[in-house]
Scaffold this motif. Structure first.
Motif, PDB file in Angstrom:
ATOM      1  N   MET A   1       0.836  -1.162   0.000  1.00  0.00           N
ATOM      2  CA  MET A   1       0.000   0.000   0.000  1.00  0.00           C
ATOM      3  C   MET A   1       0.893   1.241   0.000  1.00  0.00           C
ATOM      4  N   THR A   2       0.468   2.242  -0.738  1.00  0.00           N
ATOM      5  CA  THR A   2       1.209   3.499  -0.796  1.00  0.00           C
ATOM      6  C   THR A   2       0.298   4.643  -0.375  1.00  0.00           C
ATOM      7  N   LEU A   3       0.818   5.505   0.493  1.00  0.00           N
ATOM      8  CA  LEU A   3       0.102   6.713   0.899  1.00  0.00           C
ATOM      9  C   LEU A   3       0.771   7.902   0.231  1.00  0.00           C
ATOM     10  N   THR A   4      -0.037   8.717  -0.450  1.00  0.00           N
ATOM     11  CA  THR A   4       0.467   9.919  -1.101  1.00  0.00           C
ATOM     12  C   THR A   4      -0.342  11.104  -0.591  1.00  0.00           C
ATOM     13  N   GLU A   5       0.354  12.103  -0.055  1.00  0.00           N
ATOM     14  CA  GLU A   5      -0.370  13.257   0.476  1.00  0.00           C
ATOM     15  C   GLU A   5      -1.078  13.999  -0.648  1.00  0.00           C
ATOM     16  N   VAL A   6      -2.315  14.362  -0.387  1.00  0.00           N
ATOM     17  CA  VAL A   6      -3.108  15.163  -1.316  1.00  0.00           C
ATOM     18  C   VAL A   6      -2.756  16.624  -1.064  1.00  0.00           C
ATOM     19  N   THR A   7      -2.169  17.265  -2.066  1.00  0.00           N
ATOM     20  CA  THR A   7      -1.754  18.656  -1.891  1.00  0.00           C
ATOM     21  C   THR A   7      -2.707  19.646  -2.549  1.00  0.00           C
ATOM     22  N   ASP A   8      -3.581  19.160  -3.416  1.00  0.00           N
ATOM     23  CA  ASP A   8      -4.562  20.031  -4.076  1.00  0.00           C
ATOM     24  C   ASP A   8      -5.606  20.447  -3.041  1.00  0.00           C
ATOM     25  N   PRO A   9      -5.703  21.734  -2.723  1.00  0.00           N
ATOM     26  CA  PRO A   9      -6.634  22.175  -1.684  1.00  0.00           C
ATOM     27  C   PRO A   9      -8.101  21.881  -2.012  1.00  0.00           C
ATOM     28  N   ASP A  10      -8.468  21.889  -3.285  1.00  0.00           N
ATOM     29  CA  ASP A  10      -9.854  21.593  -3.655  1.00  0.00           C
ATOM     30  C   ASP A  10     -10.196  20.133  -3.386  1.00  0.00           C
ATOM     31  N   VAL A  11      -9.278  19.249  -3.698  1.00  0.00           N
ATOM     32  CA  VAL A  11      -9.500  17.818  -3.449  1.00  0.00           C
ATOM     33  C   VAL A  11      -9.552  17.560  -1.953  1.00  0.00           C
ATOM     34  N   ARG A  12      -8.625  18.150  -1.217  1.00  0.00           N
ATOM     35  CA  ARG A  12      -8.604  17.962   0.240  1.00  0.00           C
ATOM     36  C   ARG A  12      -9.911  18.465   0.855  1.00  0.00           C
ATOM     37  N   GLU A  13     -10.427  19.580   0.365  1.00  0.00           N
ATOM     38  CA  GLU A  13     -11.693  20.105   0.874  1.00  0.00           C
ATOM     39  C   GLU A  13     -12.848  19.153   0.568  1.00  0.00           C
ATOM     40  N   ARG A  14     -12.874  18.576  -0.634  1.00  0.00           N
ATOM     41  CA  ARG A  14     -13.942  17.618  -0.972  1.00  0.00           C
ATOM     42  C   ARG A  14     -13.876  16.371  -0.098  1.00  0.00           C
ATOM     43  N   VAL A  15     -12.653  15.908   0.160  1.00  0.00           N
ATOM     44  CA  VAL A  15     -12.481  14.735   1.030  1.00  0.00           C
ATOM     45  C   VAL A  15     -12.999  15.044   2.426  1.00  0.00           C
ATOM     46  N   MET A  16     -12.608  16.192   2.959  1.00  0.00           N
ATOM     47  CA  MET A  16     -13.040  16.550   4.313  1.00  0.00           C
ATOM     48  C   MET A  16     -14.544  16.805   4.375  1.00  0.00           C
ATOM     49  N   ARG A  17     -15.120  17.391   3.351  1.00  0.00           N
ATOM     50  CA  ARG A  17     -16.568  17.635   3.328  1.00  0.00           C
ATOM     51  C   ARG A  17     -17.325  16.306   3.388  1.00  0.00           C
ATOM     52  N   ALA A  18     -16.792  15.276   2.743  1.00  0.00           N
ATOM     53  CA  ALA A  18     -17.455  13.961   2.715  1.00  0.00           C
ATOM     54  C   ALA A  18     -17.205  13.159   3.986  1.00  0.00           C
ATOM     55  N   PHE A  19     -16.183  13.504   4.744  1.00  0.00           N
ATOM     56  CA  PHE A  19     -15.784  12.703   5.906  1.00  0.00           C
ATOM     57  C   PHE A  19     -16.925  12.415   6.886  1.00  0.00           C
ATOM     58  N   PRO A  20     -17.685  13.405   7.350  1.00  0.00           N
ATOM     59  CA  PRO A  20     -18.714  13.085   8.360  1.00  0.00           C
ATOM     60  C   PRO A  20     -19.800  12.143   7.833  1.00  0.00           C
ATOM     61  N   ARG A  21     -20.038  12.153   6.538  1.00  0.00           N
ATOM     62  CA  ARG A  21     -21.028  11.252   5.952  1.00  0.00           C
ATOM     63  C   ARG A  21     -20.439   9.848   5.771  1.00  0.00           C
ATOM     64  N   GLU A  22     -19.192   9.795   5.308  1.00  0.00           N
ATOM     65  CA  GLU A  22     -18.555   8.512   5.008  1.00  0.00           C
ATOM     66  C   GLU A  22     -17.992   7.813   6.244  1.00  0.00           C
ATOM     67  N   VAL A  23     -17.548   8.586   7.231  1.00  0.00           N
ATOM     68  CA  VAL A  23     -16.914   8.018   8.431  1.00  0.00           C
ATOM     69  C   VAL A  23     -17.508   8.692   9.674  1.00  0.00           C
TER      70      VAL A  23
END
Length: 59
Positions: free
Chosen positions: A1-23
């Protein structure tokens, strides 16, 4: 498994916006850390600038 930091602020914001629904069981950790006060997607999106997000890929 490889972890790659997401540096695109728009992608990071979409991931965080989905977090409370997904997790939803992970929301209390963010509250205890003082990053959000509740499960609102807007609060999580606003916290995206203060947390790291990673893309997980199978190696």
């Amino acid at each position: 498994m490889t972890l790659t930091e997401v540096t695109d602020p728009d992608v990071r914001e979409r991931v965080m916006r989905a977090f409370p629904r997904e997790v939803p069981h992970g929301v209390p950790m963010f509250v205890r850390l003082g990053l959000v006060t509740g499960p609102g997607p807007d609060e999580f999106a606003a916290a995206a600038q203060r947390v790291a997000a990673f893309r997980i890929t199978a190696s």
